[in-house]
Write a protein that holds these residues in place. Structure first.
Motif, PDB file in Angstrom:
ATOM      1  N   GLY A  99       0.788  -1.227   0.000  1.00 46.09           N
ATOM      2  CA  GLY A  99       0.000   0.000   0.000  1.00 46.09           C
ATOM      3  C   GLY A  99       0.817   1.272   0.000  1.00 46.09           C
ATOM      4  N   ALA A 100       2.064   1.180   0.412  1.00 47.63           N
ATOM      5  CA  ALA A 100       2.923   2.367   0.478  1.00 47.63           C
ATOM      6  C   ALA A 100       4.366   1.941   0.195  1.00 47.63           C
ATOM      7  N   PRO A 101       4.653   1.606  -1.067  1.00 48.22           N
ATOM      8  CA  PRO A 101       5.998   1.140  -1.399  1.00 48.22           C
ATOM      9  C   PRO A 101       7.082   2.123  -0.945  1.00 48.22           C
ATOM     10  N   SER A 102       8.124   1.584  -0.338  1.00 49.37           N
ATOM     11  CA  SER A 102       9.295   2.317   0.146  1.00 49.37           C
ATOM     12  C   SER A 102       9.008   3.269   1.306  1.00 49.37           C
ATOM     13  N   HIS A 103       7.750   3.358   1.740  1.00 45.37           N
ATOM     14  CA  HIS A 103       7.426   4.252   2.857  1.00 45.37           C
ATOM     15  C   HIS A 103       7.872   3.670   4.196  1.00 45.37           C
ATOM     16  N   TRP A 104       7.600   2.374   4.394  1.00 42.66           N
ATOM     17  CA  TRP A 104       7.833   1.753   5.686  1.00 42.66           C
ATOM     18  C   TRP A 104       9.250   1.218   5.804  1.00 42.66           C
ATOM     19  N   THR A 105       9.900   1.555   6.901  1.00 44.43           N
ATOM     20  CA  THR A 105      11.168   0.938   7.266  1.00 44.43           C
ATOM     21  C   THR A 105      10.856  -0.118   8.322  1.00 44.43           C
ATOM     22  N   TYR A 158      -1.020  -4.286  17.539  1.00 40.20           N
ATOM     23  CA  TYR A 158      -1.992  -5.289  17.091  1.00 40.20           C
ATOM     24  C   TYR A 158      -1.498  -6.715  17.301  1.00 40.20           C
ATOM     25  N   ASP A 159      -0.260  -6.861  17.699  1.00 44.69           N
ATOM     26  CA  ASP A 159       0.373  -8.169  17.821  1.00 44.69           C
ATOM     27  C   ASP A 159       0.089  -8.779  19.193  1.00 44.69           C
ATOM     28  N   ASP A 160      -0.414 -10.005  19.205  1.00 47.45           N
ATOM     29  CA  ASP A 160      -0.673 -10.689  20.476  1.00 47.45           C
ATOM     30  C   ASP A 160       0.180 -11.948  20.609  1.00 47.45           C
ATOM     31  N   GLN A 161       1.252 -12.018  19.819  1.00 47.33           N
ATOM     32  CA  GLN A 161       2.083 -13.219  19.841  1.00 47.33           C
ATOM     33  C   GLN A 161       3.561 -12.919  20.094  1.00 47.33           C
ATOM     34  N   SER A 162       3.861 -11.712  20.565  1.00 52.67           N
ATOM     35  CA  SER A 162       5.260 -11.313  20.812  1.00 52.67           C
ATOM     36  C   SER A 162       6.133 -11.591  19.596  1.00 52.67           C
ATOM     37  N   THR A 163       5.662 -11.137  18.458  1.00 58.31           N
ATOM     38  CA  THR A 163       6.327 -11.404  17.188  1.00 58.31           C
ATOM     39  C   THR A 163       7.680 -10.719  17.096  1.00 58.31           C
ATOM     40  N   ASP A 164       8.640 -11.438  16.547  1.00 54.40           N
ATOM     41  CA  ASP A 164       9.936 -10.866  16.179  1.00 54.40           C
ATOM     42  C   ASP A 164       9.762 -10.354  14.749  1.00 54.40           C
ATOM     43  N   PHE A 165       9.443  -9.067  14.617  1.00 50.43           N
ATOM     44  CA  PHE A 165       9.144  -8.525  13.295  1.00 50.43           C
ATOM     45  C   PHE A 165      10.351  -8.566  12.368  1.00 50.43           C
ATOM     46  N   ASP A 166      11.559  -8.410  12.905  1.00 51.00           N
ATOM     47  CA  ASP A 166      12.733  -8.519  12.033  1.00 51.00           C
ATOM     48  C   ASP A 166      12.800  -9.905  11.394  1.00 51.00           C
ATOM     49  N   ALA A 167      12.431 -10.940  12.141  1.00 53.39           N
ATOM     50  CA  ALA A 167      12.415 -12.299  11.581  1.00 53.39           C
ATOM     51  C   ALA A 167      11.368 -12.404  10.473  1.00 53.39           C
ATOM     52  N   VAL A 168      10.221 -11.739  10.639  1.00 51.14           N
ATOM     53  CA  VAL A 168       9.190 -11.734   9.591  1.00 51.14           C
ATOM     54  C   VAL A 168       9.734 -11.045   8.340  1.00 51.14           C
ATOM     55  N   TYR A 169      10.339  -9.868   8.510  1.00 49.37           N
ATOM     56  CA  TYR A 169      10.880  -9.136   7.350  1.00 49.37           C
ATOM     57  C   TYR A 169      11.977  -9.959   6.674  1.00 49.37           C
ATOM     58  N   ASP A 170      12.847 -10.576   7.473  1.00 50.47           N
ATOM     59  CA  ASP A 170      13.912 -11.412   6.907  1.00 50.47           C
ATOM     60  C   ASP A 170      13.337 -12.598   6.145  1.00 50.47           C
ATOM     61  N   ASP A 171      12.279 -13.201   6.684  1.00 45.81           N
ATOM     62  CA  ASP A 171      11.646 -14.335   6.014  1.00 45.81           C
ATOM     63  C   ASP A 171      11.068 -13.905   4.663  1.00 45.81           C
ATOM     64  N   LEU A 172      10.378 -12.786   4.643  1.00 43.55           N
ATOM     65  CA  LEU A 172       9.796 -12.307   3.382  1.00 43.55           C
ATOM     66  C   LEU A 172      10.887 -11.947   2.377  1.00 43.55           C
ATOM     67  N   LYS A 173      11.997 -11.398   2.850  1.00 45.53           N
ATOM     68  CA  LYS A 173      13.129 -11.110   1.950  1.00 45.53           C
ATOM     69  C   LYS A 173      13.728 -12.414   1.411  1.00 45.53           C
ATOM     70  N   ARG A 198      12.275 -15.196   0.928  1.00 47.27           N
ATOM     71  CA  ARG A 198      11.356 -15.764  -0.055  1.00 47.27           C
ATOM     72  C   ARG A 198      11.405 -15.016  -1.381  1.00 47.27           C
ATOM     73  N   GLY A 199      12.038 -13.848  -1.373  1.00 44.62           N
ATOM     74  CA  GLY A 199      12.084 -13.019  -2.575  1.00 44.62           C
ATOM     75  C   GLY A 199      10.821 -12.192  -2.758  1.00 44.62           C
ATOM     76  N   TRP A 200      10.081 -11.973  -1.689  1.00 42.81           N
ATOM     77  CA  TRP A 200       8.808 -11.249  -1.749  1.00 42.81           C
ATOM     78  C   TRP A 200       8.930  -9.792  -1.330  1.00 42.81           C
ATOM     79  N   LEU A 201      10.015  -9.455  -0.643  1.00 39.73           N
ATOM     80  CA  LEU A 201      10.186  -8.121  -0.090  1.00 39.73           C
ATOM     81  C   LEU A 201      11.613  -7.680  -0.342  1.00 39.73           C
ATOM     82  N   ARG A 202      11.777  -6.428  -0.682  1.00 45.08           N
ATOM     83  CA  ARG A 202      13.129  -5.873  -0.805  1.00 45.08           C
ATOM     84  C   ARG A 202      13.174  -4.549  -0.043  1.00 45.08           C
ATOM     85  N   GLU A 203      14.372  -4.201   0.357  1.00 49.94           N
ATOM     86  CA  GLU A 203      14.588  -2.948   1.065  1.00 49.94           C
ATOM     87  C   GLU A 203      15.519  -2.074   0.244  1.00 49.94           C
ATOM     88  N   ASP A 204      15.143  -0.803   0.094  1.00 51.28           N
ATOM     89  CA  ASP A 204      15.998   0.123  -0.647  1.00 51.28           C
ATOM     90  C   ASP A 204      17.123   0.608   0.272  1.00 51.28           C
TER      91      ASP A 204
END
Length: 164
Positions: free
Chosen positions: A61-67, A78-93, A95-101
């Motif tokens: 929804g907002a390419p390159s906006h979110w770091t 909104y998280d109720d599972q103590s998520t490690d968000f860096d692990a989520v971002y790393d997983d998506l990267k 998989r080749g689904w997410l890139r960071e500028d």
């Protein structure tokens, strides 16, 4: 003896007095567990979690906006599972689904957008099933009642601010 049923059309009618006396926490808790459980089950088919889904949606929804830091700050309430968000971002990267500028802004790849659309379809099935037999007016009333209750108890009853 009370009989439980999984048939949504097998709901009994109750007098307004009995309905008004029901514990809102019990019913909202049960609704939460059912709705979120159904969503999580559908996302699991794609080997995704809700935080994966949230990340895909925000990055789309907002390419390159979110770091990483800004998206983690946005999603943590909104998280109720103590998520490690860096692990989520790393997983998506991975998989080749997410890139960071170079400045850290996250954007979906074509594969990431295709995965987001698949997950969206799965979530829409849950949404459709959840809304069966519920009029738009009743749904709007329900959301407004819940927003008011949240605000009455010191929470924020407003929608999250849009990305600017």
């Amino acid at each position: 003896m009370t009989t439980r049923t999984d048939d949504p059309d097998d709901l009994r009618d109750y007098p307004d007095e009995e309905l008004a006396a029901q514990p809102i926490g019990a019913w909202t808790g049960e609704a939460y567990r059912r709705v979120v459980g159904a969503i999580r089950a559908q996302l699991a088919v794609e080997d995704l979690t809700q935080p994966h889904w949230w990340t895909l949606n925000h990055a789309s929804g907002a390419p390159s906006h979110w770091t990483r830091a800004s998206l983690t700050a946005r999603l943590t309430p909104y998280d109720d599972q103590s998520t490690d968000f860096d692990a989520v971002y790393d997983d998506l990267k991975a998989r080749g689904w997410l890139r960071e500028d170079p400045r850290g802004g996250m954007t979906l790849t074509e594969e990431g957008e295709a995965a987001r659309l698949r997950a969206r379809e799965r979530n829409l099935r849950v949404h459709t099933r959840t809304h069966e037999g519920v009029s738009r007016a009743d749904f709007v009333t329900t959301i407004n009642v819940l927003r008011r209750m949240v605000a009455n108890l010191g929470g924020n009853g407003n929608f999250p601010d849009p990305v600017k």
